[in-house]
Design an enzyme around this catalytic site. Structure first.
Site, PDB file in Angstrom:
ATOM      1  CG  LEU A   1      -1.902  -1.119   1.405  1.00 25.64           C
ATOM      2  CD1 LEU A   1      -2.658  -0.994   2.731  1.00 25.64           C
ATOM      3  CD2 LEU A   1      -2.899  -1.120   0.246  1.00 25.64           C
ATOM      4  CG  ASP A   2       0.517   4.076  -3.073  1.00 27.68           C
ATOM      5  OD1 ASP A   2       1.293   3.206  -3.493  1.00 27.68           O
ATOM      6  OD2 ASP A   2      -0.406   4.573  -3.754  1.00 27.68           O
ATOM      7  CE  LYS A   3       5.618   9.062   4.309  1.00 30.56           C
ATOM      8  NZ  LYS A   3       6.631  10.102   4.111  1.00 30.56           N
TER       9      LYS A   3
ATOM     10  CE  LYS B   1      -2.785   7.091  -3.976  1.00 32.79           C
ATOM     11  NZ  LYS B   1      -1.488   7.023  -3.337  1.00 32.79           N
TER      12      LYS B   1
END
Ligand code: URA
Length: 246
Positions: free
Chosen positions: A105-107, A193
């Site tokens: 998962l992205d930051k 995204k």
């Protein structure tokens, strides 16, 4: 279980101590096997032997499966020179050296993350071939259309020509910044995204709410970490998988 293993290797595999630290503890008489103080690090033990450090029994677990409610601001990596990682957040009682996050998962993305030391399991969860859909809730900057939903179902194509697999998109709220639900069975970099961006939507906030039938709310229920056993997590993730998603 009667398989034999070296004592120092066994203890190191079950916690955060290195083999040399384990050997020091053995030399100072802090380790017992079936109640007897042991002096040899290379002695063989069976998995049903009772091994204690300072009187505390080590319960043998080849694999562990932790569910985490990942906060934003931490990176999905085992270690990082600058950033705090999801591994840094693991409470002491679950710590061991071989843990890694399953997928990424992205930051700035929150939500359900599995942490394990079981490579085969991680591969099965992340492989698109498994058809295990991950569910995300995204707050976006404007409402979606029927065409957007259809484009997700047909497979979004990125600028570089990469075609995504069939995905599901639906709108959950209709205010200025609508919430949409996105279900994808792949884990490409910034996938959700980028898919929404192809349809002209900007993601303002992203949260993973489920992996297959394993949901953030039902299992974690506001806790930050929960340990699941092998049968429970495999059952929820993989039983009836094809009936549900195919
Ligand atoms: N898709 C994204 O864009 N980011 C994530 O963190 C996960 C899926």
């Amino acid at each position: 279980m009667s398989e034999l293993q070296r004592l120092d290797k066994f203890i190191a595999s079950q916690g955060t101590l290195s083999r040399s630290e384990v050997r020091k503890m053995i030399n100072s008489g802090k380790i017992t096997v079936n109640g007897e103080v042991v002096k040899k690090a290379d002695g063989k033990i069976r998995f049903d032997d009772t091994v204690c450090i300072n009187g505390q029994e080590i319960l043998y677990k080849p694999y562990i499966y932790l569910l985490m409610d990942k906060p934003s601001g931490v990176v999905c990596a085992v270690s990082d020179k600058k950033e705090k990682t999801v591994i840094d957040l693991i409470p002491e009682k679950y710590r061991r050296k071989d843990l890694f996050p399953v997928g990424r998962l992205d930051k700035d993305t929150e939500g359900l993350l599995i942490i394990t030391n079981d490579g085969d399991f991680a591969h099965k969860v992340t492989s698109p071939k498994t058809n295990l859909y991950k569910t995300y809730h995204a707050i976006i900057d404007s409402s979606i259309s029927e065409e957007d939903v259809q484009a997700f179902a047909d497979g979004i194509v990125f600028k570089d020509g990469t075609k995504c697999r069939k995905a599901f998109l639906r709108q959950l709220s209709w205010d200025n910044h609508p919430i949409v639900e996105v279900k994808v069975c792949e884990g490409m970099f910034h996938q959700v995204k980028k898919m929404l961006s192809v349809r002209g939507k900007k993601v303002l906030h992203l949260k993973r709410t489920a992996i297959g039938n394993l949901t953030l709310d039902s299992i974690l229920n506001k806790r930050k970490f929960v340990e699941m056993d092998y049968l429970a997590i495999h059952g929820i993730l993989f039983d009836n998988l094809h009936e549900i998603y195919c």
